[in-house]
Design an enzyme around this catalytic site. Structure first.
Site, PDB file in Angstrom:
ATOM      1  N   LYS A  67      78.890   4.336 101.060  1.00  0.00           N
ATOM      2  CA  LYS A  67      78.710   3.376 102.154  1.00  0.00           C
ATOM      3  C   LYS A  67      79.128   4.034 103.456  1.00  0.00           C
ATOM      4  CE  LYS A  67      81.026   0.367 104.923  1.00  0.00           C
ATOM      5  NZ  LYS A  67      82.103   0.831 105.772  1.00  0.00           N
TER       6      LYS A  67
ATOM      7  N   GLY B 138      77.349  -4.095 110.983  1.00  0.00           N
ATOM      8  CA  GLY B 138      78.098  -5.162 111.649  1.00  0.00           C
ATOM      9  C   GLY B 138      77.457  -6.517 111.403  1.00  0.00           C
TER      10      GLY B 138
ATOM     11  N   ASP C 110      99.690  -0.506 110.198  1.00  0.00           N
ATOM     12  CA  ASP C 110      99.186  -0.478 111.572  1.00  0.00           C
ATOM     13  C   ASP C 110     100.147  -1.309 112.405  1.00  0.00           C
ATOM     14  OD1 ASP C 110      96.898   1.000 111.057  1.00  0.00           O
ATOM     15  OD2 ASP C 110      95.604  -0.743 110.829  1.00  0.00           O
TER      16      ASP C 110
ATOM     17  N   THR D 138      88.436  -5.782 111.996  1.00  0.00           N
ATOM     18  CA  THR D 138      89.283  -4.912 111.170  1.00  0.00           C
ATOM     19  C   THR D 138      89.232  -5.360 109.710  1.00  0.00           C
ATOM     20  OG1 THR D 138      90.759  -4.690 113.049  1.00  0.00           O
ATOM     21  CG2 THR D 138      91.611  -3.941 110.921  1.00  0.00           C
ATOM     22  N   GLY D 139      88.881  -4.427 108.847  1.00  0.00           N
ATOM     23  CA  GLY D 139      88.846  -4.744 107.415  1.00  0.00           C
ATOM     24  C   GLY D 139      87.523  -5.298 106.920  1.00  0.00           C
ATOM     25  N   ALA D 140      86.585  -5.574 107.834  1.00  0.00           N
ATOM     26  CA  ALA D 140      85.298  -6.149 107.389  1.00  0.00           C
ATOM     27  C   ALA D 140      84.563  -5.177 106.470  1.00  0.00           C
ATOM     28  CB  ALA D 140      84.430  -6.515 108.588  1.00  0.00           C
ATOM     29  N   GLY D 141      84.592  -3.898 106.833  1.00  0.00           N
ATOM     30  CA  GLY D 141      83.940  -2.890 106.004  1.00  0.00           C
ATOM     31  C   GLY D 141      84.599  -2.783 104.634  1.00  0.00           C
ATOM     32  N   ASP D 142      85.921  -2.873 104.606  1.00  0.00           N
ATOM     33  CA  ASP D 142      86.650  -2.789 103.336  1.00  0.00           C
ATOM     34  C   ASP D 142      86.400  -4.036 102.479  1.00  0.00           C
ATOM     35  OD1 ASP D 142      87.694  -0.461 104.434  1.00  0.00           O
ATOM     36  OD2 ASP D 142      89.408  -1.526 105.284  1.00  0.00           O
TER      37      ASP D 142
ATOM     38  N   ARG E 156      88.033   8.902 110.662  1.00  0.00           N
ATOM     39  CA  ARG E 156      89.044   8.764 111.710  1.00  0.00           C
ATOM     40  C   ARG E 156      89.153  10.131 112.376  1.00  0.00           C
ATOM     41  NH1 ARG E 156      88.303   4.347 111.119  1.00  0.00           N
ATOM     42  NH2 ARG E 156      89.596   2.620 110.394  1.00  0.00           N
TER      43      ARG E 156
ATOM     44  N   ALA F  59      79.320  11.598  94.525  1.00  0.00           N
ATOM     45  CA  ALA F  59      79.414  10.138  94.509  1.00  0.00           C
ATOM     46  C   ALA F  59      78.203   9.488  93.834  1.00  0.00           C
ATOM     47  CB  ALA F  59      79.547   9.618  95.935  1.00  0.00           C
TER      48      ALA F  59
ATOM     49  N   GLY G  13      95.216   0.468 105.670  1.00  0.00           N
ATOM     50  CA  GLY G  13      94.776   1.658 104.942  1.00  0.00           C
ATOM     51  C   GLY G  13      93.562   1.197 104.161  1.00  0.00           C
TER      52      GLY G  13
ATOM     53  N   GLY H  89      74.316  -7.143 109.136  1.00  0.00           N
ATOM     54  CA  GLY H  89      74.281  -7.011 107.678  1.00  0.00           C
ATOM     55  C   GLY H  89      74.264  -5.579 107.228  1.00  0.00           C
TER      56      GLY H  89
END
Ligand code: ATP
Length: 319
Positions: free
Chosen positions: A193, A229, A13, A255-259, A168, A189, A35, A232
């Site tokens: 999530k 977010g 990015d 950015t990246g919190a979900g990952d 995306r 699956a 990514g 929780g």
């Protein structure tokens, strides 16, 4: 057997050096490796877990740099393949002052889209306890076929399949095609999530009520999660469901919190798979994942903000 294998794209990015500008207004950009699948692999490794990344990079300066980042973070990069004819993917990304995210992708095609089934490291994939993936690798051939084959190999060898669609929209030819293709692998699956945005995109309903979430439930699922977010996340299994609040932090960049959340949860599940059947253990694992996501939201960028286990436990103890 605690190996988490993450499959898909790793890219760079380019983000503006100043906050709140459009891509056109940005005076300069800095590199931010990312990514989602690569972030998940690094999240697992940073927490002390075993992780491998499977995907393709350009045989160029950026591709070699990204492979180096995986290795420096303790992620097994032995199954990363390099393409001599295509570049490593780039994305210019900004969060404008009006709160809208603007993306510009350089994938025409990029190396990640060119991974073939023949290039898969079958022996490594068979060692996965959890095989994790998103939906960007489903967009174009030959990567789509490689993705489907890798899922089949992992499942056949006894891995749990973990899916974070990571929508995306700009990368898909149309919204309909995005929805259809994202849902085309839904039933395979074990763990899924979604974010609130993805829940609305996939169901067409702007609500996180249980009856809406249950539209995405399948009888073969072991766990369905909806991240909320700073609120929780909600969790659903065939026997129990609930909400686990997150921790209070000073949010800087999500950015990246979900990952980070996914990486932490998978780390816990491979360490103790009975967490999927035991509500108390599952709630503990989700608390850990929430804390990991919360910490990641306190710093700029994805990879630099992923916490160690000690940092996560410190936030939980402090609460
Ligand atoms: P992404 O934004 O990476 O595509 P996502 O929408 O799933 O994915 P979030 O919901 O922003 O990501 O964050 C994932 C998890 O991280 C949340 O469920 C929550 O537990 C934690 N988290 C994120 N932001 C915060 C915050 N500001 N405060 C506390 N916890 C947070």
């Amino acid at each position: 057997r605690e190996l988490v294998i993450s499959f898909g794209e790793m890219l760079i990015d380019f983000v503006p050096t100043v906050a709140g500008v459009s891509l056109a207004e940005a005076p300069a950009f800095v590199k931010a490796p990312g990514g989602a699948p690569a972030n998940v692999a690094i999240a697992v490794a940073r927490l002390g877990g075993a992780a491998a990344f499977v995907g393709k990079l350009g045989d160029d300066e950026f591709g070699r740099m990204l492979a180096g980042i995986l290795r420096d973070n303790g992620v097994d990069a032995s199954a990363v393949v390099f393409d001599s004819g295509a570049r490593t993917a780039l994305a210019f990304v900004t969060l404008r002052a009006d709160g809208e995210r603007e993306f510009m992708f350089y994938r025409n095609p990029s190396a990640d889209m060119l991974l073939t089934a023949a290039e898969l490291n079958v022996e490594l994939i068979k060692k996965a306890a959890v095989f994790h993936y998103g939906s960007i690798s489903l967009i174009a051939e030959p990567c789509r076929t490689a993705h489907l084959r890798a899922m089949e190999i992992a499942k056949g060898a006894g891995a749990l399949l973990s899916y974070d669609p990571n929508l995306r929209e700009a990368l898909w030819p149309s919204r309909d095609e995005a929805r259809t293709k994202i849902l085309s692998i839904w039933d395979q699956a074990d763990i899924v999530k979604v974010s609130e945005v993805e829940l609305e995109f996939l169901t067409g309903i702007d609500s996180v009520e249980d009856n809406v979430v249950m539209k995405l439930w399948r009888p073969t699922f072991k766990l369905l999660l909806v991240t909320l977010g700073d609120q929780g996340c909600k969790y659903y299994t065939k026997d129990f469901r609930g909400v686990v609040p997150s921790y209070k932090v000073q949010q800087v960049d999500t950015t990246g919190a979900g990952d980070a959340f996914v990486g932490a949860l998978l780390r816990k599940i491979v360490h103790d798979p009975s967490s999927l059947q035991d509500q108390k253990k599952l709630v503990e694992a989700i608390k850990f994942a929430n804390a990991c996501g919360a910490i990641t939201a306190t710093k700029k960028g994805a990879i630099p903000s992923l916490p160690t286990e000690v940092e996560v436990l410190r936030l939980i103890e402090k609460a």
